[in-house]
Enzyme design. Structure first.
Site, PDB file in Angstrom:
ATOM      1  N   GLY A   1     -16.154   1.227  -3.467  1.00 60.50           N
ATOM      2  CA  GLY A   1     -16.903   2.476  -3.404  1.00 60.50           C
ATOM      3  C   GLY A   1     -18.124   2.505  -4.293  1.00 60.50           C
ATOM      4  O   GLY A   1     -18.954   3.415  -4.206  1.00 60.50           O
TER       5      GLY A   1
ATOM      6  N   LEU B   1     -20.851   0.745  -4.322  1.00 61.90           N
ATOM      7  CA  LEU B   1     -22.154   0.605  -3.662  1.00 61.90           C
ATOM      8  C   LEU B   1     -22.612   1.885  -2.968  1.00 61.90           C
ATOM      9  O   LEU B   1     -23.747   1.967  -2.499  1.00 61.90           O
ATOM     10  CB  LEU B   1     -22.129  -0.557  -2.674  1.00 61.90           C
ATOM     11  CG  LEU B   1     -22.227  -1.944  -3.334  1.00 61.90           C
ATOM     12  CD1 LEU B   1     -21.776  -3.042  -2.384  1.00 61.90           C
ATOM     13  CD2 LEU B   1     -23.644  -2.208  -3.823  1.00 61.90           C
TER      14      LEU B   1
ATOM     15  N   SER C   1     -13.337  -4.642   0.836  1.00 60.18           N
ATOM     16  CA  SER C   1     -14.136  -3.997  -0.201  1.00 60.18           C
ATOM     17  C   SER C   1     -15.633  -4.254  -0.038  1.00 60.18           C
ATOM     18  O   SER C   1     -16.325  -4.628  -0.997  1.00 60.18           O
ATOM     19  CB  SER C   1     -13.676  -4.436  -1.601  1.00 60.18           C
ATOM     20  OG  SER C   1     -14.009  -3.458  -2.570  1.00 60.18           O
TER      21      SER C   1
ATOM     22  N   GLY D   1     -23.023   4.432  -4.711  1.00 58.12           N
ATOM     23  CA  GLY D   1     -23.814   5.025  -5.775  1.00 58.12           C
ATOM     24  C   GLY D   1     -23.117   6.148  -6.519  1.00 58.12           C
ATOM     25  O   GLY D   1     -23.646   6.666  -7.513  1.00 58.12           O
ATOM     26  N   LYS D   2     -21.892   6.509  -6.091  1.00 62.75           N
ATOM     27  CA  LYS D   2     -21.253   7.676  -6.696  1.00 62.75           C
ATOM     28  C   LYS D   2     -20.764   7.445  -8.123  1.00 62.75           C
ATOM     29  O   LYS D   2     -20.500   8.404  -8.845  1.00 62.75           O
ATOM     30  CB  LYS D   2     -20.093   8.152  -5.821  1.00 62.75           C
ATOM     31  CG  LYS D   2     -18.929   7.166  -5.681  1.00 62.75           C
ATOM     32  CD  LYS D   2     -17.893   7.734  -4.714  1.00 62.75           C
ATOM     33  CE  LYS D   2     -16.766   6.750  -4.442  1.00 62.75           C
ATOM     34  NZ  LYS D   2     -15.817   7.282  -3.440  1.00 62.75           N
TER      35      LYS D   2
ATOM     36  N   TYR E   1       0.831  -1.210   0.000  1.00 61.27           N
ATOM     37  CA  TYR E   1       0.000   0.000   0.000  1.00 61.27           C
ATOM     38  C   TYR E   1       0.861   1.254   0.000  1.00 61.27           C
ATOM     39  O   TYR E   1       1.982   1.227   0.478  1.00 61.27           O
ATOM     40  CB  TYR E   1      -0.898   0.015   1.238  1.00 61.27           C
ATOM     41  CG  TYR E   1      -1.988  -1.013   1.269  1.00 61.27           C
ATOM     42  CD1 TYR E   1      -2.316  -1.775   0.157  1.00 61.27           C
ATOM     43  CD2 TYR E   1      -2.716  -1.239   2.438  1.00 61.27           C
ATOM     44  CE1 TYR E   1      -3.324  -2.731   0.212  1.00 61.27           C
ATOM     45  CE2 TYR E   1      -3.721  -2.187   2.496  1.00 61.27           C
ATOM     46  CZ  TYR E   1      -4.019  -2.933   1.377  1.00 61.27           C
ATOM     47  OH  TYR E   1      -5.017  -3.880   1.439  1.00 61.27           O
TER      48      TYR E   1
END
Length: 350
Positions: free
Chosen positions: A243, A245, A238, A247-248, A53
């Site tokens: 991300g 879900l 996840s 809706g963005k 990471y």
């Protein structure tokens, strides 16, 4: 905050695990410090990171997230005991990490020492294998025919796993790590490690973290039952499908600075026409029950039997507060029914 045992380790971990893979690209040191402080104040005692990471990974940023966490620990040395710290050794495939080599006993020792140095701590609570040496059905490789299980020799795989366990035992004996776990693995991987541990009196894998969400529920029920029966902590990563879900990304929108605005190592494989349809429906369900789409997805994940702690990440404090708040919520019978209708219609949308 509620807590669950971390598999057979019996270490109690919060039902929420603070993920950190955005720290170093989308978030800086100050952002990470704020997230850590807020999470600890909410009773979260579980932080997950990895040597590769931040994400998307690169040779320039490799180790950056562990370094950020290490800076916080160095500034707050008396607070290290407040949380369970988990990190992961990268598998093969990244040229800038041990020349893309397979995980071996030697690389375990090297990776543990390097992570300890970056994290500025004397011990790692949970040291995980980020992905197995063999190709496993993860990262959009779960459809039949995508991989061949016969491409590698079973005896060779077992010998490599035995060597890994022996190295993990040395690290535990030296006090460098406390427990070990898996990531992105399968029932065969879990059970083979358990068999080798029992046969050779070596450490037992106490956990596995796999992708799990309303868009990717393939581990239910078979792998999760395996975890429940064998006392393996199941740690979904996840849970918001990168991300999606929230809706963005509906209607193929990609907000500036969002995860999908960065080049992805595996591509944006979750963005399919079926996923878009499923997400739109879940957004409607969330709105009808007066919760946010992200909270709907997280509450659903948390209430699945066998889930130990759900790994969440956020790029803003607003997102973090919204997501953590979900774990104090429950789904009504009607909400569960509405979710199940969508899940049945879109069981594997990507």
């Amino acid at each position: 905050m509620q807590y669950s045992p971390l598999g057979s380790s019996q270490e109690q971990v919060s039902r929420v695990c603070l993920g950190s893979m955005t720290w170093g690209i989308q978030n800086n040191q100050q952002d990470a410090n704020q997230q850590i402080e807020y999470a600890l104040a909410q009773g979260i005692n579980f932080i997950d990171t990895a040597e590769m990471y931040p994400v998307p990974p690169s040779g320039k940023t490799y180790g950056g997230t562990e370094t950020i966490i290490g800076n916080w620990i160095a500034a707050n040395p008396t607070r290290r005991k407040e949380f369970v710290l988990a990190t992961k050794i990268a598998g093969s495939g990244l040229s800038y990490i041990r020349e893309a080599s397979l995980i071996s006993g030697e690389s375990i020792i090297q990776a543990v020492d390097a992570s300890l140095k970056r994290l500025q701590t004397d011990y790692i609570d949970l040291f995980q294998l980020h992905w197995p040496n063999r190709v496993s059905p993860h990262f959009a490789k779960h459809w039949p025919g995508r991989i061949s299980f016969s491409q590698t020799e079973t005896a060779t795989e077992k010998q490599q796993m035995l060597e890994i366990l022996q190295a993990l035992e040395l690290c535990i004996q030296a006090g460098k790590i406390r427990f070990c776990g898996l990531s992105d693995d399968t029932p065969w991987g879990i059970n083979t490690y358990l068999q080798l541990s029992e046969k050779h009196s070596l450490p037992k894998m106490v956990s596995i973290q796999n992708e799990f969400s309303l868009l990717h529920a393939k581990d239910w029920p078979y792998l999760i039952e395996n975890c429940v029966r064998e006392d393996i902590a199941y740690l979904p990563w996840s849970p918001l499908a990168g991300g999606a879900l929230s809706g963005k990304y509906l209607n193929n929108q990609v907000p500036a600075g969002s995860r999908w605005s960065f080049e992805q190592r595996q591509g944006i494989f979750r963005n399919t026409p079926l996923s878009q349809q499923a997400i739109s429906r879940y957004v409607d369900v969330a709105q009808s029950h007066n919760i946010t789409p992200s909270q709907l997805a997280l509450i659903w994940c948390n209430q699945i039997e066998g889930v130990t702690s759900t790994i969440i990440g956020a790029t803003s404090m607003e997102q973090l507060k919204e997501n953590i708040a979900a774990f104090a919520m429950t789904l009504s019978p009607k909400a569960k029914s509405d979710i199940n209708l969508v899940l049945r219609e879109f069981p594997v949308p990507f």
